[in-house]
Design a protein around this motif. Structure first.
Motif, PDB file in Angstrom:
ATOM      1  N   ARG A  23       0.832  -1.195   0.000  1.00  0.00           N
ATOM      2  CA  ARG A  23       0.000   0.000   0.000  1.00  0.00           C
ATOM      3  C   ARG A  23       0.870   1.250   0.000  1.00  0.00           C
ATOM      4  O   ARG A  23       1.998   1.225   0.447  1.00  0.00           O
ATOM      5  CB  ARG A  23      -0.949  -0.010   1.189  1.00  0.00           C
ATOM      6  N   GLU A  83      -9.415   8.282   2.252  1.00  0.00           N
ATOM      7  CA  GLU A  83      -8.551   7.100   2.286  1.00  0.00           C
ATOM      8  C   GLU A  83      -7.172   7.492   2.793  1.00  0.00           C
ATOM      9  O   GLU A  83      -6.594   8.467   2.335  1.00  0.00           O
ATOM     10  CB  GLU A  83      -8.413   6.494   0.889  1.00  0.00           C
ATOM     11  N   VAL A 139      -3.709   3.594  -0.428  1.00  0.00           N
ATOM     12  CA  VAL A 139      -4.289   2.871  -1.560  1.00  0.00           C
ATOM     13  C   VAL A 139      -3.376   1.719  -1.928  1.00  0.00           C
ATOM     14  O   VAL A 139      -2.166   1.763  -1.682  1.00  0.00           O
ATOM     15  CB  VAL A 139      -4.487   3.770  -2.810  1.00  0.00           C
ATOM     16  N   SER A 140      -3.942   0.703  -2.520  1.00  0.00           N
ATOM     17  CA  SER A 140      -3.152  -0.419  -2.990  1.00  0.00           C
ATOM     18  C   SER A 140      -2.312   0.015  -4.181  1.00  0.00           C
ATOM     19  O   SER A 140      -2.798   0.729  -5.068  1.00  0.00           O
ATOM     20  CB  SER A 140      -4.082  -1.564  -3.401  1.00  0.00           C
ATOM     21  N   ARG A 141      -1.076  -0.404  -4.201  1.00  0.00           N
ATOM     22  CA  ARG A 141      -0.187  -0.089  -5.322  1.00  0.00           C
ATOM     23  C   ARG A 141      -0.757  -0.627  -6.639  1.00  0.00           C
ATOM     24  O   ARG A 141      -0.551  -0.042  -7.702  1.00  0.00           O
ATOM     25  CB  ARG A 141       1.195  -0.681  -5.045  1.00  0.00           C
ATOM     26  N   GLU A 142      -1.520  -1.714  -6.560  1.00  0.00           N
ATOM     27  CA  GLU A 142      -2.113  -2.321  -7.754  1.00  0.00           C
ATOM     28  C   GLU A 142      -3.139  -1.420  -8.428  1.00  0.00           C
ATOM     29  O   GLU A 142      -3.411  -1.574  -9.615  1.00  0.00           O
ATOM     30  CB  GLU A 142      -2.777  -3.650  -7.392  1.00  0.00           C
ATOM     31  N   THR A 143      -3.748  -0.490  -7.672  1.00  0.00           N
ATOM     32  CA  THR A 143      -4.779   0.380  -8.237  1.00  0.00           C
ATOM     33  C   THR A 143      -4.207   1.599  -8.945  1.00  0.00           C
ATOM     34  O   THR A 143      -4.946   2.321  -9.608  1.00  0.00           O
ATOM     35  CB  THR A 143      -5.768   0.851  -7.146  1.00  0.00           C
ATOM     36  N   LEU A 144      -2.912   1.840  -8.801  1.00  0.00           N
ATOM     37  CA  LEU A 144      -2.289   3.010  -9.422  1.00  0.00           C
ATOM     38  C   LEU A 144      -2.139   2.810 -10.925  1.00  0.00           C
ATOM     39  O   LEU A 144      -1.889   1.703 -11.393  1.00  0.00           O
ATOM     40  CB  LEU A 144      -0.919   3.277  -8.799  1.00  0.00           C
ATOM     41  N   THR A 145      -2.265   3.908 -11.660  1.00  0.00           N
ATOM     42  CA  THR A 145      -2.030   3.852 -13.097  1.00  0.00           C
ATOM     43  C   THR A 145      -0.530   3.741 -13.348  1.00  0.00           C
ATOM     44  O   THR A 145       0.287   3.979 -12.449  1.00  0.00           O
ATOM     45  CB  THR A 145      -2.556   5.122 -13.796  1.00  0.00           C
TER      46      THR A 145
END
Length: 79
Positions: free
Chosen positions: A11, A58, A61-67
């Motif tokens: 995160r 928030e 955020v999860s790193r996976e959700t980043l563009t």
């Protein structure tokens, strides 16, 4: 420097994003274009994320959700 924590997994905290924005602002200061303050591309894409996180309250955020652009700007701030 931005510190990554392993205790929260993969995160990114809002504080890390804010620090990265500030790093980019120092590296590439904002410019005025016809009375409008313009951030560099890296700071701008992170600022969009930062604003969304504030709006939704928030803390991370999860790193996976980043563009891709957000990931590049975040990791580039660490360099």
């Amino acid at each position: 420097m931005i510190q990554q924590t392993t205790s929260e997994g993969d995160r990114v905290s809002i504080a890390q994003i804010e620090a990265a924005i500030n790093i980019w602002r120092i590296r590439n200061p904002s410019m005025f274009e016809t009375d409008v303050l313009v951030l560099c591309a890296e700071a701008r894409c992170l600022a969009d994320l930062y604003g969304a996180m504030i709006f939704t309250r928030e803390a991370s955020v999860s790193r996976e959700t980043l563009t891709h652009a957000q990931l590049v700007a975040l990791t580039g701030a660490l360099a």
